[in-house]
Design a protein around this motif. Structure first.
Motif, mmCIF file in Angstrom:
data_model
loop_
_atom_site.group_PDB
_atom_site.id
_atom_site.type_symbol
_atom_site.label_atom_id
_atom_site.label_comp_id
_atom_site.label_asym_id
_atom_site.label_seq_id
_atom_site.Cartn_x
_atom_site.Cartn_y
_atom_site.Cartn_z
ATOM 1 N N SER A 56 -21.255 81.205 24.120
ATOM 2 C CA SER A 56 -20.539 81.758 22.958
ATOM 3 C C SER A 56 -19.057 81.430 22.999
ATOM 4 C CB SER A 56 -20.743 83.274 22.883
ATOM 5 O OG SER A 56 -19.939 83.969 23.824
ATOM 6 N N VAL A 57 -18.516 81.206 24.202
ATOM 7 C CA VAL A 57 -17.103 80.824 24.319
ATOM 8 C C VAL A 57 -16.969 79.354 24.711
ATOM 9 C CG1 VAL A 57 -16.193 83.128 24.742
ATOM 10 C CG2 VAL A 57 -17.047 81.783 26.672
ATOM 11 N N GLY A 58 -18.011 78.573 24.446
ATOM 12 C CA GLY A 58 -17.920 77.128 24.594
ATOM 13 C C GLY A 58 -18.058 76.601 26.000
ATOM 14 N N ILE A 59 -18.613 77.387 26.910
ATOM 15 C CA ILE A 59 -18.784 76.936 28.295
ATOM 16 C C ILE A 59 -20.216 76.442 28.479
ATOM 17 C CG2 ILE A 59 -18.745 77.621 30.725
ATOM 18 C CD1 ILE A 59 -16.709 79.795 29.959
ATOM 19 N N PRO A 60 -20.396 75.184 28.904
ATOM 20 C CA PRO A 60 -21.757 74.696 29.148
ATOM 21 C C PRO A 60 -22.453 75.553 30.201
ATOM 22 C CG PRO A 60 -20.193 72.872 29.125
ATOM 23 C CD PRO A 60 -19.386 74.132 29.144
ATOM 24 N N ALA A 61 -23.653 76.010 29.878
ATOM 25 C CA ALA A 61 -24.373 76.886 30.798
ATOM 26 C C ALA A 61 -25.865 76.652 30.651
ATOM 27 C CB ALA A 61 -24.032 78.350 30.521
ATOM 28 N N ARG A 62 -26.608 76.922 31.736
ATOM 29 C CA ARG A 62 -28.054 76.765 31.705
ATOM 30 C C ARG A 62 -28.697 77.786 32.649
ATOM 31 N NH1 ARG A 62 -27.847 70.645 34.339
ATOM 32 N NH2 ARG A 62 -27.576 71.210 36.535
ATOM 33 N N GLN A 63 -29.912 78.157 32.316
ATOM 34 C CA GLN A 63 -30.678 79.086 33.147
ATOM 35 C C GLN A 63 -31.426 78.290 34.217
ATOM 36 O OE1 GLN A 63 -34.480 80.726 31.756
ATOM 37 N NE2 GLN A 63 -33.643 82.771 32.070
ATOM 38 N N ILE A 64 -31.238 78.681 35.459
ATOM 39 C CA ILE A 64 -31.954 78.057 36.572
ATOM 40 C C ILE A 64 -33.069 79.002 37.009
ATOM 41 C CG2 ILE A 64 -31.767 77.105 38.891
ATOM 42 C CD1 ILE A 64 -30.240 75.556 36.695
ATOM 43 N N TYR A 65 -34.203 78.420 37.300
ATOM 44 C CA TYR A 65 -35.391 79.230 37.531
ATOM 45 C C TYR A 65 -36.151 78.669 38.717
ATOM 46 C CZ TYR A 65 -39.699 81.709 36.126
ATOM 47 O OH TYR A 65 -40.812 82.515 36.068
ATOM 48 N N THR A 66 -36.414 79.511 39.699
ATOM 49 C CA THR A 66 -37.385 79.122 40.715
ATOM 50 C C THR A 66 -38.689 79.799 40.334
ATOM 51 O OG1 THR A 66 -37.947 79.022 43.060
ATOM 52 C CG2 THR A 66 -36.719 80.970 42.334
ATOM 53 N N VAL A 124 -15.478 81.641 33.631
ATOM 54 C CA VAL A 124 -16.887 81.859 33.984
ATOM 55 C C VAL A 124 -17.035 83.178 34.746
ATOM 56 C CG1 VAL A 124 -18.834 80.989 35.341
ATOM 57 C CG2 VAL A 124 -17.424 79.404 34.017
ATOM 58 N N LEU A 125 -16.153 83.398 35.715
ATOM 59 C CA LEU A 125 -16.202 84.650 36.469
ATOM 60 C C LEU A 125 -15.986 85.856 35.556
ATOM 61 C CD1 LEU A 125 -14.078 83.599 39.598
ATOM 62 C CD2 LEU A 125 -16.555 83.955 39.531
ATOM 63 N N GLU A 126 -15.036 85.725 34.633
ATOM 64 C CA GLU A 126 -14.705 86.852 33.756
ATOM 65 C C GLU A 126 -15.861 87.179 32.809
ATOM 66 O OE1 GLU A 126 -12.632 90.044 32.593
ATOM 67 O OE2 GLU A 126 -12.096 88.655 34.214
ATOM 68 N N VAL A 127 -16.519 86.154 32.285
ATOM 69 C CA VAL A 127 -17.669 86.397 31.410
ATOM 70 C C VAL A 127 -18.750 87.159 32.172
ATOM 71 C CG1 VAL A 127 -19.580 85.297 30.177
ATOM 72 C CG2 VAL A 127 -17.242 84.454 29.864
ATOM 73 N N ASN A 128 -18.941 86.811 33.432
ATOM 74 C CA ASN A 128 -19.974 87.505 34.211
ATOM 75 C C ASN A 128 -19.593 88.962 34.468
ATOM 76 O OD1 ASN A 128 -22.528 87.439 35.351
ATOM 77 N ND2 ASN A 128 -21.801 86.818 37.370
ATOM 78 N N HIS A 129 -18.303 89.233 34.647
ATOM 79 C CA HIS A 129 -17.867 90.629 34.768
ATOM 80 C C HIS A 129 -18.167 91.384 33.470
ATOM 81 C CE1 HIS A 129 -15.970 91.076 38.679
ATOM 82 N NE2 HIS A 129 -15.448 89.860 38.557
ATOM 83 N N LYS A 155 -13.431 86.358 23.278
ATOM 84 C CA LYS A 155 -12.452 85.283 23.074
ATOM 85 C C LYS A 155 -11.075 85.626 23.622
ATOM 86 C CE LYS A 155 -11.431 86.698 18.296
ATOM 87 N NZ LYS A 155 -11.392 86.262 16.889
ATOM 88 N N ASP A 156 -10.572 86.814 23.356
ATOM 89 C CA ASP A 156 -9.238 87.174 23.834
ATOM 90 C C ASP A 156 -9.227 87.456 25.328
ATOM 91 O OD1 ASP A 156 -8.200 86.927 21.273
ATOM 92 O OD2 ASP A 156 -8.634 89.015 20.768
ATOM 93 N N ARG A 157 -10.379 87.766 25.862
ATOM 94 C CA ARG A 157 -10.487 88.100 27.288
ATOM 95 C C ARG A 157 -10.425 86.846 28.165
ATOM 96 N NH1 ARG A 157 -14.526 92.864 29.309
ATOM 97 N NH2 ARG A 157 -14.512 92.439 31.542
ATOM 98 N N VAL A 158 -10.813 85.695 27.614
ATOM 99 C CA VAL A 158 -10.893 84.484 28.438
ATOM 100 C C VAL A 158 -9.920 83.391 28.031
ATOM 101 C CG1 VAL A 158 -13.323 84.913 28.970
ATOM 102 C CG2 VAL A 158 -12.731 83.459 27.016
ATOM 103 N N LYS A 159 -9.259 83.519 26.882
ATOM 104 C CA LYS A 159 -8.445 82.412 26.356
ATOM 105 C C LYS A 159 -7.355 81.951 27.306
ATOM 106 C CE LYS A 159 -8.617 81.952 21.337
ATOM 107 N NZ LYS A 159 -7.979 82.281 20.049
ATOM 108 N N GLY A 160 -6.740 82.851 28.035
ATOM 109 C CA GLY A 160 -5.637 82.468 28.910
ATOM 110 C C GLY A 160 -6.052 82.067 30.301
ATOM 111 N N TYR A 172 -12.777 77.838 35.331
ATOM 112 C CA TYR A 172 -13.405 78.468 36.497
ATOM 113 C C TYR A 172 -13.315 79.992 36.393
ATOM 114 C CZ TYR A 172 -14.479 79.305 41.479
ATOM 115 O OH TYR A 172 -15.040 79.722 42.663
ATOM 116 N N ASP A 173 -12.111 80.495 36.135
ATOM 117 C CA ASP A 173 -11.925 81.946 36.062
ATOM 118 C C ASP A 173 -12.592 82.542 34.825
ATOM 119 O OD1 ASP A 173 -10.533 82.042 38.424
ATOM 120 O OD2 ASP A 173 -8.561 81.858 37.485
#
Length: 901
Positions: free
Chosen positions: A198-208, A151-156, A139-144, A148-149
């Protein structure tokens, strides 16, 4: 049972009946809300244990109650049986809290929040409390940040926790992936979706489900940002979104889908709508697509309604179903897919038909359903995948360099955690205290990674009289089980399993001596907690405590148990369309199961009662042992083994392939009475076949098989991704031996020069730092030169493929020059991760990317970003083979070319 359920429904009605304003509703659409309530109220009446819904008698807000009802209305059986109401309520409250606290929370549309933030389940994983744990860390890592950023930060953050490692098909829970620091792509993407939600960002798993141009599949993540879905490689951070190592493979994909929780009414093409999820097709996000209409007719050219149409991609030497549709009143259905070839396989009652379809060329095809399972099939098919290309995304060198620095930092964070795992020195030191030798201590404590304390506790605290069972139990569970199973589960099976002598007295009471494999049968099919692909659970102690002693006495034979299951367990396959295994305890509580969970339940209960039982790893049939394996049939009264015959396959070796391998060059599928295909999984039953299942150890000599009709599929994968396939049927008759030809088709095209490079191009040797040229390193003749990526899934696959072909490359004797784009990439690479590699490999660094740029320009490759790149060339720089990006079986493909030089 129904009376108790009606009481619960009435209580829920009273608690939800109060009038509130529309703004207080979680579901603002009244019609949709009524549909959810109706679905929920219908489902609840089927469950024997009404306490499973007691959470609805607790105080909740209107929004919380509607959210809970939405989850319960569409969750599969096991999610109701195996998780508590408090678990879901905690997740619901966390979702609403995050919606208020995160800066983007108020901007997420209601439908997206409902289907892509609120649901705990991502796909088929074991669930846990990760939402709350991850939120506290993130939460504190992404609040500010912007959405777009963020999403990138969560992946890091995800990359700090988990990296790619292949494993079995069971999907670990997100927290288990963090604990072990490992995950295959399905687990990495599940973990990353859980972190984003967990931080309220809509997300889904894509699968081929399967690639078309190479074997294997892949899963990744899409996140919704300001009105648009973007993709990202899970735990593989890039500086921008819509950039990943699979930009090029995805462009060649034929189908990408996602399973959306609940009854989803979004804009995407719906592939299937079930009682639990809506499967949507998102291929047009990634590749050029085309739509084909399939018309199904009978032998009299009359349209067939409700015929099942399966769209199959050639992959791992089988035609794998990636989509199923039912025909309408006109006998038609349609699919949009990438512009390549599939096999359409249609079944209707006891008949089938098939046809190749080329998306982009065939706007409509007609399939005649006129074959019975006994009818002959013998057909050759040339399967063409979509053309090369790549999804264009802009990224600067500055962004790349900054991202590379972050990846190094994240690797060091994760490595510090991994350093806390058990080491060989620690295992050796503790072996004596655990009453095991050092080899066993190393084997199980090191494999268990972050779970090693649980395994150590199990080994240390097993009662003395049970110690002989410890290693036998651990030897039968998977490496993943070692990494995520608590000691309490292992204790349950060691302490509550009937001893071996007692079991064989029950099986053959008149015998004083038992067969030589008696202890193997006991270890694998009684003591072993694993039945199929389920999460291990402590079911034996539960059954002993909860099954009435009188009932236990009545269950004195496997056939009695079969009848009990038939009478007491209600099948509801539609309530578990993904076949996510319900735990045996969950089936006992609910008395409801899908067929697969019922089978697991039967075997688990049988083992608890001391019967030897299994699900056959090749055929998938439920069996118990009574001097021989007996097939269980829950539809009939009599249990017996099906008649058997044999099959033998002749094979005339081609130059490039002496011994075809199962799942690489050929497979066998059973043609079921309804015409559907069921590929037999000989790999699962191949413990005595050394390095793997092949023609020589499976079909060169007569193979015992159940009577029936079968289809042998073979395929030769070319470097371009094209497949030369053949399907031929054969029939097994009781006590007879069938013969079939295993034919590997060859291309009639000679090796052609497809480009040229400068063999004098310079690079820097990894070991000495000395500058040299390709030609000076390889000498005269053919050679391999490649550009690799570090910590990157396509390169990892390529190196494992090369390791498998080690002997062939060494026998060839020519050099493999494997280069990295810079010194940093070289330092990140660890060759020991891939087993024994050919001694003919030379590692180096590409000076100023000169060779990389040369290969891209000379071979007209899409760009230098898609790695690895492999080239076979000669002294004069004439190129006869090139491969870029994600390719399975690369070592074999190169050897196929080399054998023809």
């Amino acid at each position: 049972m129904k009376a108790n359920c009606l009481i619960i429904v009435f209580l829920i009605f009273l608690l939800t009946g109060c009038k509130q304003t529309t703004s207080s509703h979680f579901i603002s659409d009244g019609d949709y809300r009524n549909q959810v309530e109706e679905t929920f109220n219908t489902k609840i009446t089927y469950f024997a244990d009404t306490t499973l819904f007691s959470i609805f008698t607790q105080d909740m807000s209107q929004q919380e109650r509607e959210a809970m009802m939405f989850l319960y209305a569409y969750m599969p059986i096991g999610d109701i049986a195996d998780y508590t109401g408090d678990f879901y309520l905690e997740n619901v409250r966390s979702s609403f809290r995050v919606q208020q606290e995160m800066p983007w929370g108020k901007d997420i549309p209601e439908v997206l929040f409902r289907h892509f933030v609120l649901p705990v389940r991502v796909n088929n994983e074991n669930m846990d409390e990760s939402r709350m744990v991850f939120y506290e860390e993130l939460k504190d890592r992404v609040k500010g940040l912007s959405l777009y950023d963020a999403v990138l930060e969560v992946n890091h953050w995800c990359h700090e926790k988990v990296i790619y490692t292949p494993s079995d098909a069971r999907t670990s829970a997100p927290l288990a992936s963090v604990k072990t620091a490992y995950g295959r792509c399905g687990e990495e993407s599940t973990f990353t979706v859980a972190a984003l939600r967990s931080v309220g960002i809509p997300a889904r798993q894509i699968y081929t489900p399967r690639w078309a141009h190479t074997d294997d599949n892949h899963a990744w993540v899409e996140a919704w940002v300001d009105g648009k879905w973007y993709f990202l490689g899970a735990c593989e951070p890039e500086p921008v979104l819509n950039l990943a190592w699979f930009n090029a493979p995805a462009y060649r994909g034929m189908l990408m889908h996602t399973k959306v929780f609940g009854n989803y009414m979004g804009p995407e093409e719906v592939m299937e709508r079930t009682d639990c999820y809506t499967e949507i097709n998102v291929i047009d996000h990634y590749a050029p697509t085309a739509k084909t209409i399939v018309t199904v007719v009978d032998q009299d050219n009359q349209p067939l309604k409700d015929a099942q149409v399966e769209f199959k991609i050639y992959n791992y030497a089988e035609f794998y179903t990636v989509a199923r549709k039912l025909t309408d009143g006109k006998g038609q259905c349609s699919l949009s897919a990438g512009k390549g070839d599939m096999l359409v396989w249609v079944t209707w009652r006891d008949r089938f038909g098939y046809s190749k379809v080329s998306f982009g060329k065939d706007q409509e095809i007609t399939v005649v359903v006129n074959k019975r399972p006994v009818d002959e099939v013998d057909v050759e098919l040339d399967i063409i995948p979509p053309v090369d290309g790549s999804i264009a995304t802009e990224v600067t060198e500055e962004q790349k360099n900054e991202n590379a620095k972050r990846l190094l930092e994240e690797d060091s964070i994760r490595n510090r955690y991994v350093a806390t795992f058990c080491t060989a020195e620690m295992a050796n030191a503790s072996a004596a205290d655990l009453y095991i030798n050092t080899d066993i201590a190393n084997k199980y404590l090191l494999k268990s990674r972050g779970n090693w304390k649980e395994i150590e506790t199990f080994l240390q605290n097993t009662p003395e009289e049970k110690r002989d069972k410890r290693v036998a139990l651990l030897s039968n569970i998977s490496a993943k089980d070692l990494r995520d199973t608590p000691a309490s589960v292992l204790f349950d099976h060691v302490n509550n399993t009937v001893d071996a002598p007692e079991i064989f007295k029950m099986v053959e009471p008149s015998r004083t001596k038992f067969p030589g494999n008696a202890l193997i049968l006991y270890s694998q099919y009684v003591l072993n907690p694993r039945v199929s692909n389920e999460l291990l659970s402590p079911y034996k102690g539960y059954f002993i405590r909860h099954i009435d002693s009188t009932v236990r006495k009545e269950m004195n034979a496997p056939q009695v148990l079969v009848e009990w299951v038939k009478k007491n367990i209600t099948l509801k396959d539609e309530w578990n369309p993904q076949r996510i295994p319900v735990t045996p305890i969950g089936v006992w509580k609910t008395r409801i199961a899908d067929a697969h969970s019922r089978d697991i339940f039967f075997v688990a209960l049988a083992r608890t009662l001391g019967f030897i039982a299994r699900i056959d790893p090749v055929t998938g049939k439920v069996q118990y042992y009574d001097t021989q394996w007996i097939d269980v049939d829950f539809e009939t009264k009599e249990q017996m083994s099906a008649p058997h015959g044999k099959v033998v396959a002749s094979y005339l070796p081609i130059k490039a392939l002496k011994d075809p391998k199962y799942y690489t060059h050929f497979t066998i599928a059973r043609i079921r009475p309804d015409g559907e295909l069921q590929t037999l999984n000989f790999e699962q039953g191949s413990s005595d076949m050394g390095e793997g299942v092949s023609w020589s150890n499976l079909l060169q000599r007569p193979l015992d098989m159940e009577e029936g009709n079968y289809l042998l599929v073979t395929g030769t994968r070319m470097a371009s991704g094209r497949v030369l396939a053949r399907m031929v049927s054969f029939t097994i008759k009781p006590d007879e031996t069938a013969s079939v030809g295993l034919t590997m088709r060859e291309s009639t095209d000679d090796i052609q020069v497809i480009g040229s490079i400068d063999a004098e191009a310079k690079f820097r040797l990894a070991d000495s730092g000395q500058e040299t040229s390709i030609l000076n390193t390889t000498g005269r003749g053919y050679f391999v030169v490649a550009i690799l990526g570090s910590r990157q899934e396509p390169t990892n696959h390529a190196m494992r493929d090369i390791a498998q072909a080690k002997d062939d490359f060494e026998q060839w004797g020519r050099k493999l020059v494997l280069l990295f784009k810079d010194e940093q990439s070289l330092q990140l690479f660890d060759k020991h991760e891939f087993g024994d590699l050919p001694e003919t490999i030379v590692y180096g660094v590409d000076i100023d990317n000169n060779i990389t740029n040369m290969l891209v320009e000379a071979m007209k490759l899409p760009g230098a970003g898609s790695l690895p790149v492999f080239v076979i060339a000669d002294t004069f720089g004439r190129v006869v083979f090139v491969s870029q990006g994600y390719t399975i079986g690369l070592g074999e493909q190169m050897m196929n070319v080399i054998h023809k030089l």
